[in-house]
Design a protein around this motif. Structure first.
Motif, PDB file in Angstrom:
ATOM      1  N   ALA A 296     -25.478  -8.892  -0.666  1.00  0.00           N
ATOM      2  CA  ALA A 296     -26.064  -9.127   0.646  1.00  0.00           C
ATOM      3  C   ALA A 296     -25.683 -10.522   1.122  1.00  0.00           C
ATOM      4  CB  ALA A 296     -27.587  -8.985   0.598  1.00  0.00           C
ATOM      5  N   TYR A 297     -25.637 -10.681   2.438  1.00  0.00           N
ATOM      6  CA  TYR A 297     -25.410 -11.997   3.029  1.00  0.00           C
ATOM      7  C   TYR A 297     -26.532 -12.957   2.605  1.00  0.00           C
ATOM      8  CZ  TYR A 297     -21.700 -10.892   6.478  1.00  0.00           C
ATOM      9  OH  TYR A 297     -20.515 -10.578   7.095  1.00  0.00           O
ATOM     10  N   ASP A 298     -26.269 -14.253   2.758  1.00  0.00           N
ATOM     11  CA  ASP A 298     -27.351 -15.219   2.507  1.00  0.00           C
ATOM     12  C   ASP A 298     -27.964 -15.705   3.823  1.00  0.00           C
ATOM     13  OD1 ASP A 298     -25.282 -16.831   3.320  1.00  0.00           O
ATOM     14  OD2 ASP A 298     -25.343 -18.176   1.605  1.00  0.00           O
ATOM     15  N   TYR A 299     -28.066 -14.794   4.789  1.00  0.00           N
ATOM     16  CA  TYR A 299     -28.701 -15.117   6.064  1.00  0.00           C
ATOM     17  C   TYR A 299     -30.196 -15.393   5.902  1.00  0.00           C
ATOM     18  CZ  TYR A 299     -24.737 -13.973   9.153  1.00  0.00           C
ATOM     19  OH  TYR A 299     -23.543 -13.968   9.836  1.00  0.00           O
ATOM     20  N   ASP A 300     -30.770 -15.004   4.770  1.00  0.00           N
ATOM     21  CA  ASP A 300     -32.189 -15.284   4.561  1.00  0.00           C
ATOM     22  C   ASP A 300     -32.467 -16.785   4.503  1.00  0.00           C
ATOM     23  OD1 ASP A 300     -30.655 -15.107   2.165  1.00  0.00           O
ATOM     24  OD2 ASP A 300     -32.475 -15.085   0.968  1.00  0.00           O
ATOM     25  N   ILE A 301     -31.433 -17.589   4.172  1.00  0.00           N
ATOM     26  CA  ILE A 301     -31.613 -19.041   4.132  1.00  0.00           C
ATOM     27  C   ILE A 301     -30.688 -19.741   5.131  1.00  0.00           C
ATOM     28  CG2 ILE A 301     -32.555 -19.173   1.814  1.00  0.00           C
ATOM     29  CD1 ILE A 301     -28.942 -20.068   2.236  1.00  0.00           C
ATOM     30  N   ASP A 302     -30.096 -18.961   6.029  1.00  0.00           N
ATOM     31  CA  ASP A 302     -29.123 -19.512   6.975  1.00  0.00           C
ATOM     32  C   ASP A 302     -29.759 -20.520   7.936  1.00  0.00           C
ATOM     33  OD1 ASP A 302     -26.329 -19.321   8.134  1.00  0.00           O
ATOM     34  OD2 ASP A 302     -27.488 -18.759   9.903  1.00  0.00           O
ATOM     35  N   GLN A 303     -30.954 -20.218   8.428  1.00  0.00           N
ATOM     36  CA  GLN A 303     -31.607 -21.141   9.356  1.00  0.00           C
ATOM     37  C   GLN A 303     -31.961 -22.447   8.669  1.00  0.00           C
ATOM     38  OE1 GLN A 303     -31.982 -20.635  12.796  1.00  0.00           O
ATOM     39  NE2 GLN A 303     -32.300 -22.836  12.561  1.00  0.00           N
ATOM     40  N   ASP A 304     -32.334 -22.369   7.403  1.00  0.00           N
ATOM     41  CA  ASP A 304     -32.635 -23.580   6.638  1.00  0.00           C
ATOM     42  C   ASP A 304     -31.380 -24.445   6.496  1.00  0.00           C
ATOM     43  OD1 ASP A 304     -35.504 -22.894   5.427  1.00  0.00           O
ATOM     44  OD2 ASP A 304     -34.269 -21.115   5.298  1.00  0.00           O
ATOM     45  N   TRP A 305     -30.252 -23.788   6.259  1.00  0.00           N
ATOM     46  CA  TRP A 305     -28.980 -24.511   6.141  1.00  0.00           C
ATOM     47  C   TRP A 305     -28.645 -25.233   7.451  1.00  0.00           C
ATOM     48  CZ3 TRP A 305     -23.759 -22.951   7.933  1.00  0.00           C
ATOM     49  CH2 TRP A 305     -22.774 -23.846   7.496  1.00  0.00           C
ATOM     50  N   HIS A 306     -28.757 -24.515   8.551  1.00  0.00           N
ATOM     51  CA  HIS A 306     -28.464 -25.130   9.845  1.00  0.00           C
ATOM     52  C   HIS A 306     -29.456 -26.251  10.167  1.00  0.00           C
ATOM     53  CE1 HIS A 306     -25.818 -21.621  10.562  1.00  0.00           C
ATOM     54  NE2 HIS A 306     -25.202 -22.442  11.376  1.00  0.00           N
ATOM     55  N   ASP A 307     -30.705 -26.061   9.781  1.00  0.00           N
ATOM     56  CA  ASP A 307     -31.708 -27.108  10.008  1.00  0.00           C
ATOM     57  C   ASP A 307     -31.366 -28.360   9.204  1.00  0.00           C
ATOM     58  OD1 ASP A 307     -33.111 -25.542  11.759  1.00  0.00           O
ATOM     59  OD2 ASP A 307     -34.707 -25.009  10.348  1.00  0.00           O
ATOM     60  N   TYR A 308     -30.873 -28.184   7.988  1.00  0.00           N
ATOM     61  CA  TYR A 308     -30.489 -29.352   7.192  1.00  0.00           C
ATOM     62  C   TYR A 308     -29.280 -30.049   7.811  1.00  0.00           C
ATOM     63  CZ  TYR A 308     -28.444 -32.221   3.558  1.00  0.00           C
ATOM     64  OH  TYR A 308     -27.870 -33.271   2.879  1.00  0.00           O
ATOM     65  N   LEU A 309     -28.277 -29.272   8.217  1.00  0.00           N
ATOM     66  CA  LEU A 309     -27.100 -29.867   8.857  1.00  0.00           C
ATOM     67  C   LEU A 309     -27.487 -30.656  10.100  1.00  0.00           C
ATOM     68  CD1 LEU A 309     -24.296 -27.117   8.770  1.00  0.00           C
ATOM     69  CD2 LEU A 309     -24.445 -29.187   7.382  1.00  0.00           C
ATOM     70  N   ALA A 310     -28.465 -30.148  10.841  1.00  0.00           N
ATOM     71  CA  ALA A 310     -28.887 -30.791  12.085  1.00  0.00           C
ATOM     72  C   ALA A 310     -29.873 -31.930  11.863  1.00  0.00           C
ATOM     73  CB  ALA A 310     -29.507 -29.752  13.022  1.00  0.00           C
ATOM     74  N   GLY A 311     -30.247 -32.177  10.618  1.00  0.00           N
ATOM     75  CA  GLY A 311     -31.180 -33.253  10.318  1.00  0.00           C
ATOM     76  C   GLY A 311     -32.631 -32.906  10.581  1.00  0.00           C
ATOM     77  N   LYS A 312     -32.931 -31.619  10.742  1.00  0.00           N
ATOM     78  CA  LYS A 312     -34.299 -31.205  11.034  1.00  0.00           C
ATOM     79  C   LYS A 312     -35.153 -31.112   9.767  1.00  0.00           C
ATOM     80  CE  LYS A 312     -33.031 -28.557  15.169  1.00  0.00           C
ATOM     81  NZ  LYS A 312     -33.027 -27.203  15.796  1.00  0.00           N
ATOM     82  N   ILE A 313     -34.511 -30.893   8.632  1.00  0.00           N
ATOM     83  CA  ILE A 313     -35.236 -30.879   7.363  1.00  0.00           C
ATOM     84  C   ILE A 313     -34.461 -31.738   6.368  1.00  0.00           C
ATOM     85  CG2 ILE A 313     -36.236 -28.592   7.749  1.00  0.00           C
ATOM     86  CD1 ILE A 313     -34.215 -27.473   5.718  1.00  0.00           C
ATOM     87  N   SER A 314     -35.130 -32.146   5.310  1.00  0.00           N
ATOM     88  CA  SER A 314     -34.503 -32.988   4.287  1.00  0.00           C
ATOM     89  C   SER A 314     -33.750 -32.133   3.282  1.00  0.00           C
ATOM     90  CB  SER A 314     -35.572 -33.799   3.559  1.00  0.00           C
ATOM     91  OG  SER A 314     -36.405 -32.931   2.799  1.00  0.00           O
ATOM     92  N   LEU A 315     -32.910 -32.789   2.490  1.00  0.00           N
ATOM     93  CA  LEU A 315     -32.220 -32.079   1.413  1.00  0.00           C
ATOM     94  C   LEU A 315     -33.231 -31.513   0.434  1.00  0.00           C
ATOM     95  CD1 LEU A 315     -29.691 -31.200  -0.099  1.00  0.00           C
ATOM     96  CD2 LEU A 315     -29.627 -33.457  -1.185  1.00  0.00           C
ATOM     97  N   ASN A 316     -34.300 -32.235   0.183  1.00  0.00           N
ATOM     98  CA  ASN A 316     -35.314 -31.757  -0.754  1.00  0.00           C
ATOM     99  C   ASN A 316     -35.922 -30.433  -0.290  1.00  0.00           C
ATOM    100  OD1 ASN A 316     -36.932 -32.174  -3.163  1.00  0.00           O
ATOM    101  ND2 ASN A 316     -38.657 -32.503  -1.781  1.00  0.00           N
ATOM    102  N   GLU A 317     -36.170 -30.328   1.016  1.00  0.00           N
ATOM    103  CA  GLU A 317     -36.711 -29.077   1.558  1.00  0.00           C
ATOM    104  C   GLU A 317     -35.694 -27.947   1.443  1.00  0.00           C
ATOM    105  OE1 GLU A 317     -39.463 -29.779   5.269  1.00  0.00           O
ATOM    106  OE2 GLU A 317     -37.864 -31.290   5.300  1.00  0.00           O
ATOM    107  N   TYR A 318     -34.435 -28.252   1.708  1.00  0.00           N
ATOM    108  CA  TYR A 318     -33.380 -27.245   1.614  1.00  0.00           C
ATOM    109  C   TYR A 318     -33.207 -26.773   0.177  1.00  0.00           C
ATOM    110  CZ  TYR A 318     -28.677 -25.203   2.035  1.00  0.00           C
ATOM    111  OH  TYR A 318     -27.584 -24.373   1.993  1.00  0.00           O
TER     112      TYR A 318
END
Length: 429
Positions: free
Chosen positions: A230-252
């Protein structure tokens, strides 16, 4: 997950090809000349985006989306013939690779053979007009799987292709009811028992949207009952949020660690930084050294790997799905050697069966730890190319970076990171 899915599928590297844009000719035959290079990357499967005729009614753009299929059982004349398709499959097999094709069973074009012959197979509103669960997909007509006669037609089509190919990538798989996929897998296995099934699964927001309208859509936990990957789209928004600086690496990192315990023990995720539906990785990750680290990190995570054609050269332009948009292969970036080496590492038992844990090492440096019995393999990736120090339980000494052969020194339990990706094992040299 399918009970008989082997964790050996975590070794797979899948190379995605949009035939229309891959070569100057845009044909199945023209693709054959690139097969040796694709194989050299470490590719196990070539996945072709849909190669069927594209509909005209409601077409988006000049040439239309390959996902608006007019006839499931024919090949797009612009790309070649059925014989060309069979010949390409033979050449892929001769190179020691396997072939996966796109199966688009949520919808057809609005002038499809199936719609003309069997309008009762499609969703309609109370006024009898075609109805889409997703109104943005205005160029397609959505199928209605409450009609079991449709099941027979679709499964017979799958059997036809199963005689030639080795895998199916199933588009919008969660919107097609799970009981259909279970039955399809069962019947198709009579034609080819080891065929690989990959689901384009989806994220939580989209699942919530479709379910709010009263329609079936599978979560990853459900989709794994019928599919191998299966795709890893279940965590895709988290990945984009980390790239955009919306969440920390620790959260990701917490999200990635949680993902590893959410699914059955033999789950296989297809890791990807880009695909035909999303921006190129180099468009999102401008810094070339950051891109190097992200490429290594993505391929070092537990699961299979997707390489979207052109990714190996750091292409930043995302090809249009609706226009002829040839890939520009002239680039100064070449990630081929890295991709090949990371794939080589993924073949080792420790990355297939080992215990897997991620850790935020600080300063946007992530550590990935695999362990099995007495063996330990540690990956360190500086996602913003920062320098820093990483604490480890490895004994002091010199170690070999299995990515590029360079020396890595551990002193007082500390590794000094300079911004380059590192993979070491707990055997000092």
């Amino acid at each position: 997950m399918a009970d008989d899915t082997s964790v050996e599928l975590r070794k797979l590297q899948i190379y995605s090809v949009f035939v229309r844009n891959h070569t100057k000719e845009g044909t199945l035959r023209a693709l054959e000349s690139d097969l040796p290079r694709i194989k050299e990357l470490g590719t196990d499967f070539i996945w072709l985006l849909p190669i069927n005729p594209v509909g005209h009614t409601g077409r988006k753009g000049t040439v239309g989306s390959p996902y608006a299929i007019q006839d499931y059982r024919k090949i797009d004349p612009a790309q070649g013939t059925w014989d060309d398709f069979v010949h390409l499959a033979e050449q892929i097999h001769r190179q020691g690779m396997k072939l996966m094709i796109d199966i688009v069973y949520n919808h057809t074009s609005r002038d499809s053979v199936l719609l003309k012959q069997h309008p009762e197979y499609f969703l309609h509103d109370s006024q009898g007009k075609l109805f889409n669960k997703n109104p943005e997909w205005s160029d397609v007509a959505e199928l209605d799987y409450s009609n079991h006669d449709l099941w027979h037609y679709q499964i017979e089509t799958l059997k036809q292709y199963a005689k030639i190919v080795d895998g199916f990538r199933c588009d919008v798989a969660p919107q097609v009811p799970l009981p259909f996929w279970l039955e399809a897998r069962k019947e198709v296995s009579e034609v080819k028992s080891d065929l690989v099934w990959l689901a384009e699964s989806t994220g939580g927001d989209y699942i919530r949207e479709i379910r709010s309208k009263g329609y079936w859509i599978s979560s990853d936990g459900e989709i794994y009952r019928a599919f191998d990957l299966a795709y890893d789209y279940d965590i895709d928004q988290d990945w984009h949020d980390y790239l955009a600086g919306k969440i920390s690496l620790n959260e990701y990192v917490k999200t990635l660690n949680r993902q590893d315990i959410m699914y059955p023990a033999n789950y296989v995720k297809m890791r990807n930084l880009e695909n035909h539906d999303n921006p190129r990785a180099h468009e999102l990750i401008k810094n070339e050294n950051d891109l190097l680290n992200w490429t290594a990190f993505s391929e070092f995570q537990k699961g299979a790997t997707l390489v979207y054609a052109g990714q190996e050269f750091g292409l930043s332009h995302t090809p249009s799905l609706f226009e002829t948009d040839k890939l520009n292969w002239n680039t100064t970036i070449d990630l081929s050697k890295l991709i090949k080496q990371m794939h080589k590492l993924s073949q080792d038992t420790i990355q297939v069966e080992g215990t897997y844990q991620l850790k935020d090492a600080g300063n946007d440096i992530v550590m990935v730890d695999y362990s099995k019995n007495e063996k330990q393999r540690l990956g360190i990736f500086s996602l913003h190319s920062n320098s820093g120090i990483v604490k480890t339980s490895f004994q002091d000494g010199n170690y070999r970076n299995t990515i590029d052969g360079s020396l890595v020194m551990i002193k007082n339990g500390i590794i000094h990171v300079s911004g380059s990706p590192i993979v070491i094992e707990n055997i000092a040299i």
